[in-house]
Scaffold this motif. Structure first.
Motif, mmCIF file in Angstrom:
data_model
loop_
_atom_site.group_PDB
_atom_site.id
_atom_site.type_symbol
_atom_site.label_atom_id
_atom_site.label_comp_id
_atom_site.label_asym_id
_atom_site.label_seq_id
_atom_site.Cartn_x
_atom_site.Cartn_y
_atom_site.Cartn_z
ATOM 1 N N GLU A 4 1.005 -36.215 4.225
ATOM 2 C CA GLU A 4 1.800 -34.987 4.136
ATOM 3 C C GLU A 4 2.799 -35.026 2.982
ATOM 4 O OE1 GLU A 4 3.537 -33.961 7.861
ATOM 5 O OE2 GLU A 4 1.655 -34.202 8.980
ATOM 6 N N GLY A 5 2.978 -36.202 2.396
ATOM 7 C CA GLY A 5 3.890 -36.333 1.260
ATOM 8 C C GLY A 5 3.208 -36.006 -0.058
ATOM 9 N N ARG A 6 4.026 -35.781 -1.056
ATOM 10 C CA ARG A 6 3.548 -35.548 -2.412
ATOM 11 C C ARG A 6 4.402 -36.426 -3.331
ATOM 12 N NH1 ARG A 6 0.328 -33.882 0.467
ATOM 13 N NH2 ARG A 6 -0.663 -31.822 0.549
ATOM 14 N N SER A 7 3.824 -37.510 -3.821
ATOM 15 C CA SER A 7 4.599 -38.524 -4.540
ATOM 16 C C SER A 7 4.988 -38.067 -5.939
ATOM 17 C CB SER A 7 3.815 -39.831 -4.631
ATOM 18 O OG SER A 7 4.510 -40.764 -5.444
ATOM 19 N N ALA A 8 6.270 -37.878 -6.138
ATOM 20 C CA ALA A 8 6.775 -37.546 -7.471
ATOM 21 C C ALA A 8 6.615 -38.730 -8.417
ATOM 22 C CB ALA A 8 8.243 -37.135 -7.381
ATOM 23 N N LEU A 9 6.733 -39.941 -7.877
ATOM 24 C CA LEU A 9 6.630 -41.144 -8.707
ATOM 25 C C LEU A 9 5.224 -41.303 -9.278
ATOM 26 C CD1 LEU A 9 8.721 -43.383 -9.396
ATOM 27 C CD2 LEU A 9 7.583 -44.804 -7.710
ATOM 28 N N LEU A 10 4.212 -41.089 -8.436
ATOM 29 C CA LEU A 10 2.840 -41.183 -8.929
ATOM 30 C C LEU A 10 2.531 -40.080 -9.944
ATOM 31 C CD1 LEU A 10 0.861 -42.105 -5.680
ATOM 32 C CD2 LEU A 10 1.403 -43.585 -7.629
ATOM 33 N N ALA A 11 3.066 -38.895 -9.715
ATOM 34 C CA ALA A 11 2.849 -37.802 -10.676
ATOM 35 C C ALA A 11 3.470 -38.143 -12.028
ATOM 36 C CB ALA A 11 3.428 -36.509 -10.125
ATOM 37 N N ALA A 12 4.688 -38.703 -12.012
ATOM 38 C CA ALA A 12 5.340 -39.095 -13.263
ATOM 39 C C ALA A 12 4.564 -40.199 -13.961
ATOM 40 C CB ALA A 12 6.775 -39.550 -12.976
ATOM 41 N N ALA A 13 4.050 -41.165 -13.168
ATOM 42 C CA ALA A 13 3.273 -42.255 -13.753
ATOM 43 C C ALA A 13 1.976 -41.735 -14.366
ATOM 44 C CB ALA A 13 2.980 -43.304 -12.691
ATOM 45 N N GLU A 14 1.310 -40.813 -13.674
ATOM 46 C CA GLU A 14 0.080 -40.248 -14.225
ATOM 47 C C GLU A 14 0.354 -39.482 -15.517
ATOM 48 O OE1 GLU A 14 -3.557 -37.140 -13.201
ATOM 49 O OE2 GLU A 14 -2.191 -37.739 -11.588
#
Length: 402
Positions: free
Chosen positions: A224-234
């Motif tokens: 249910e989460g949406r990782s801001a950290l993974l989006a920034a890393a991508e």
């Protein structure tokens, strides 16, 4: 070589005889890091006193308000110092712009604050080369110019800004206004130790990219989460893939996240990109926009892009080549071999050239190791480069053209 006139010789003698070293030492001992507003105010006052020896109208102008993105994503006001602005003979037939900066990269808490003589000709100290010494020699050249019979034929504006080391956010508008209608511009970044000047320059842009996702328990309901950290890393990896001929990309820092058992809902990506040409800059802008749109959609996050290209690429066009030729000619008359080469560094010269004004932007001292505690000034270049500036200005005044 061009035969020097008696007037030129007299002006050159005065340019070399000014208190250039004394002023350099005095100003370098005042910390003026870009964020040290008290130190910048003190240096601005010293410079205003010194430049008041010239005719014209001198003001200390307030900067344009700017913004900075904090680690938590908050956008707050960025304060910068006042900028010295001198206007001399604005109705003269030949108009020239001279620029420099009073700020350094060394904060008031940085350990590098003292001056040290390394030998009889080498002075180590914060800002001695970048660019307190350069400002001092500019002033000596202008004071000598004012004694010439040619002085009434040339007008000039001087801008010494307080925020060049952080991209000139508060002074860019002043520089653009001052560049308007100028035949040529001289910017006083330091030359290399051997005297080589910077020619073509690439551009530079800086971004703070705020990513907002959705937090969730890392064990109970991570889907249910949406990782801001993974989006920034991508996003950082997507941009890294664009590195190649014509474009340098540096994802410099990712901030965000928290406890190990929480899907992070906030991240901040700090980014620098350096294109070689305007076409490369446009390609980089398109790449960033497309990557942001794609990652936003697929990862269901919100991405706010703050920043842009503050320094456009600076190619060498025909008029700039003519100005470099004049500087080389004047150097030859002084016994100097003036050469130039392309560089990846940027400065206010990028912005001045973008206004359509030919500029030589390394008219300052010879020295090196700038932006480090090893920064050094070759002291014999103070008089040498003051004379070079004075002769270039005299030739511009006499010819009325480049």
């Amino acid at each position: 070589m061009t035969q020097m006139t008696d007037d030129e010789r007299a002006v050159l003698d005065l340019a070399a005889a000014g208190p250039i070293l004394e002023q350099t030492e005095r100003w370098a001992l005042i910390n003026s890091g870009s964020a040290n507003l008290a130190g910048l105010e003190q240096v601005a006052g010293e410079l205003a006193d010194a430049f008041s020896a010239l005719p014209g109208t001198l003001t200390l102008e307030d900067p344009v308000a700017g913004e900075i993105v904090e680690s938590d994503g908050a956008i707050t006001e960025r304060r910068t110092g006042q900028n010295l602005h001198l206007v001399v003979r604005p109705d003269a037939p030949t108009q020239v712009l001279l620029t420099g900066h009073m700020d350094t990269v060394f904060s008031e808490t940085h350990p590098f604050q003292a001056l040290t003589w390394l030998d009889d000709n080498t002075l180590n100290g914060p800002g001695v080369t970048d660019m307190k010494g350069c400002i001092a020699l500019m002033l000596s050249a202008l004071k000598a110019l004012e004694t010439s019979a040619l002085a009434p034929r040339i007008g000039y504006e001087v801008v010494i800004n307080s925020d060049e080391e952080i991209g000139s956010p508060g002074s860019a508008a002043l520089l653009a206004r001052a560049a308007k209608g100028k035949l040529a511009a001289l910017t006083y970044e330091p030359a290399l130790p051997d005297g080589t000047l910077a020619g073509a320059r690439g551009g530079s842009g800086n971004w703070s990219i705020i990513v907002t996702g959705k937090s969730a328990h890392a064990g109970r309901n991570p889907e249910e989460g949406r990782s801001a950290l993974l989006a920034a890393a991508e996003l950082a990896l997507r941009l890294e893939a664009a590195i190649g001929p014509g474009l340098k990309v540096n994802p410099a820092k990712i901030e965000g996240g928290g406890a190990n058992n929480v899907v992070p809902d906030h991240a901040l990506l700090r980014l620098n990109m350096r294109p070689e040409t305007l076409e490369d800059q446009q390609r980089a802008e398109t790449l960033l926009a497309e990557a942001v749109a794609d990652i936003e959609t697929r990862r269901e996050v919100n991405i706010h892009v703050h920043g842009g290209f503050g320094r456009p690429p600076k190619p060498i066009d025909a008029e700039a080549e003519k100005l470099f030729g004049l500087v080389r000619e004047c150097g030859a008359d002084l016994g100097l071999d003036i050469a130039w080469k392309s560089t990846g560094g940027v400065c206010d010269g990028n912005n001045i050239a973008a206004c359509g004004v030919p500029v030589v932007d390394t008219m300052g001292v010879r020295g090196g190791a700038i932006h480090s505690p090893d920064e050094f000034l070759l002291v014999d270049s103070l008089a040498e480069r003051a004379q070079l500036s004075a002769l270039v200005l005299l030739r511009l005044a006499g010819r009325g053209r480049i």
